[in-house]
Enzyme design. Structure first.
Site, PDB file in Angstrom:
ATOM      1  N   HIS A 185       2.020  61.246 114.049  1.00 43.35           N
ATOM      2  CA  HIS A 185       3.027  62.314 114.036  1.00 43.35           C
ATOM      3  C   HIS A 185       3.239  62.910 112.645  1.00 43.35           C
ATOM      4  O   HIS A 185       4.289  63.503 112.361  1.00 43.35           O
ATOM      5  CB  HIS A 185       4.360  61.790 114.581  1.00 43.35           C
ATOM      6  N   HIS A 284      -2.637  69.761 123.259  1.00 46.56           N
ATOM      7  CA  HIS A 284      -1.289  69.246 123.064  1.00 46.56           C
ATOM      8  C   HIS A 284      -0.361  69.939 124.061  1.00 46.56           C
ATOM      9  O   HIS A 284      -0.402  71.153 124.209  1.00 46.56           O
ATOM     10  CB  HIS A 284      -0.869  69.563 121.630  1.00 46.56           C
TER      11      HIS A 284
END
Length: 381
Positions: A185, A284
């Protein structure tokens, strides 16, 4: 055929839907959003509508070129996300006008089913083993988890070990025949990323995602060279030109977001660009049903598509979930970890317009969490 109206809807939990109507009654849907900046993207769409109202919706590529380049100032997540949602809606209209799913217009299907995965563990992962077990029971063969919570530029052995133990708990549940992807992340410094990847290697993650923030993309090759784990990146890259900098560096998977990276048009080009480097595609998609539908259309037309993220049950979906605004939720039904190829025209989903209009009466003001370290300094979320 002409575009007669363009309207956006702020929808819980953190989504922005776009409705584009034409003079012959065909309606296309898109999902233009930057999580935490939905109102700003809606304003960008409104500005772009000055150009689009009265235009022919079938000139998709020409509109993409004008919207991305005609304002002189280019790029960035707000503009590219606004274009992305418009692009999705125009492809939806084109497919519906011809009576075919969008992937048929992208060259036709290259597969009959698409593997999917979902999130477990939340922003600060806990009880991930139990959550993984629930997803296996539900029929998924892959999950993704955050490796850590907030991380300092250099971390203790205990923090590294805690991250490895969390992944180990999920690997034990998933076994050797299922997969676990690990998301860094962008929370982790390049130095810690190399250490953590080394320690995770025995657990054989499917990939490590976004090991560093996108500003450090020029250095991602060093991380790729330092580990045997496949490296994935791209959720915060917004054009083929952004991916030009990372593809030669040894990444294994690119993850453009269909609601951020210029929509179907640009993400199909990014997929083809990645194929030239032997790199897989895994879009994504922690967003809503239109974004997922658009992603699947690209997946089914892209030979290098690997797996598709879904937001079903994701920890952000408080107040609404992925299926709540679909007239027929069965379109995303999965078995043995795969969804079937959509066959309905356009994006392949029918939006429940009444449910969308009602939800938009409430709207949302979702914002990204602001994290701080123990010393009070800013921490990457």
């Amino acid at each position: 055929m002409k575009i007669t109206s363009i309207k956006t809807y702020l929808i819980e939990p953190r989504w922005l839907f776009l409705r584009v109507e034409t003079d012959d009654g065909i309606v296309g849907w898109g999902e233009p959003v930057v999580e935490g900046r939905a109102h700003t993207v809606a304003a960008a769409v409104d500005e772009m509508s000055d150009y689009l109202i009265g235009a022919d919706p079938t000139r998709i590529e020409d509109h993409w070129q004008v919207l991305t380049k005609g304002g002189f100032y280019r790029g960035g997540p707000i503009l590219s996300s606004a274009v992305a949602g418009i692009d999705q809606a125009l492809w939806d209209i084109r497919g519906k006008s011809l009576g075919v799913p969008v992937h048929e217009l992208l060259g036709g299907a290259v597969r009959d089913t698409m593997r999917i995965y979902c999130w477990i563990g939340g922003d600060e992962p806990t009880e991930v083993g139990e959550e993984a077990a629930r997803q296996v029971e539900a029929g998924l063969t892959a999950v993704k988890m955050n490796a850590t919570g907030r991380m300092r530029p250099l971390e203790t052995t205990a923090q590294i070990r805690a991250a490895v133990d969390r992944v180990a708990a999920v690997r034990e549940v998933m076994g050797p025949d299922r997969d676990v992807a690990v998301d860094f992340h962008g929370r982790i410094s390049p130095a810690v990323a190399r250490v953590l990847c080394r320690e995770l290697e025995p657990l054989q993650p499917m990939f490590v995602e976004e090991p560093v923030v996108p500003e450090l993309s020029a250095d991602i090759g060093k991380i790729c060279a330092s580990t045997t784990i496949p490296i994935a990146t791209g959720e915060r890259l917004f054009s083929r030109w952004d991916f030009r900098d990372v593809l030669p560096q040894g990444v294994a998977v690119v993850q453009p977001d269909l609601s951020h990276a210029g929509g179907i048009s640009e993400c199909r080009r990014i997929a083809a660009f990645a194929e030239a480097y032997g790199v897989a595609l895994a879009p994504h998609c922690p967003l809503g049903p239109v974004a997922l539908a658009a992603s699947l259309q690209v997946d089914f037309a892209s030979p290098n598509a690997l797996i598709q993220e879904t937001s079903l049950g994701i920890h952000y979906n408080q107040g609404s979930d992925l299926l709540d605004y679909l007239a027929d939720p069965a379109v995303f039904a999965f078995a043995d970890g795969y969804v079937q190829r959509p066959t309905a025209p356009g994006l392949g989903v029918e939006i429940d317009e009444a449910a969308v209009a009602k939800a938009a009466e409430t709207g949302h003001r979702w914002r990204s969490p602001i994290w701080r370290h123990e010393d009070g300094g800013f921490a990457e979320w």
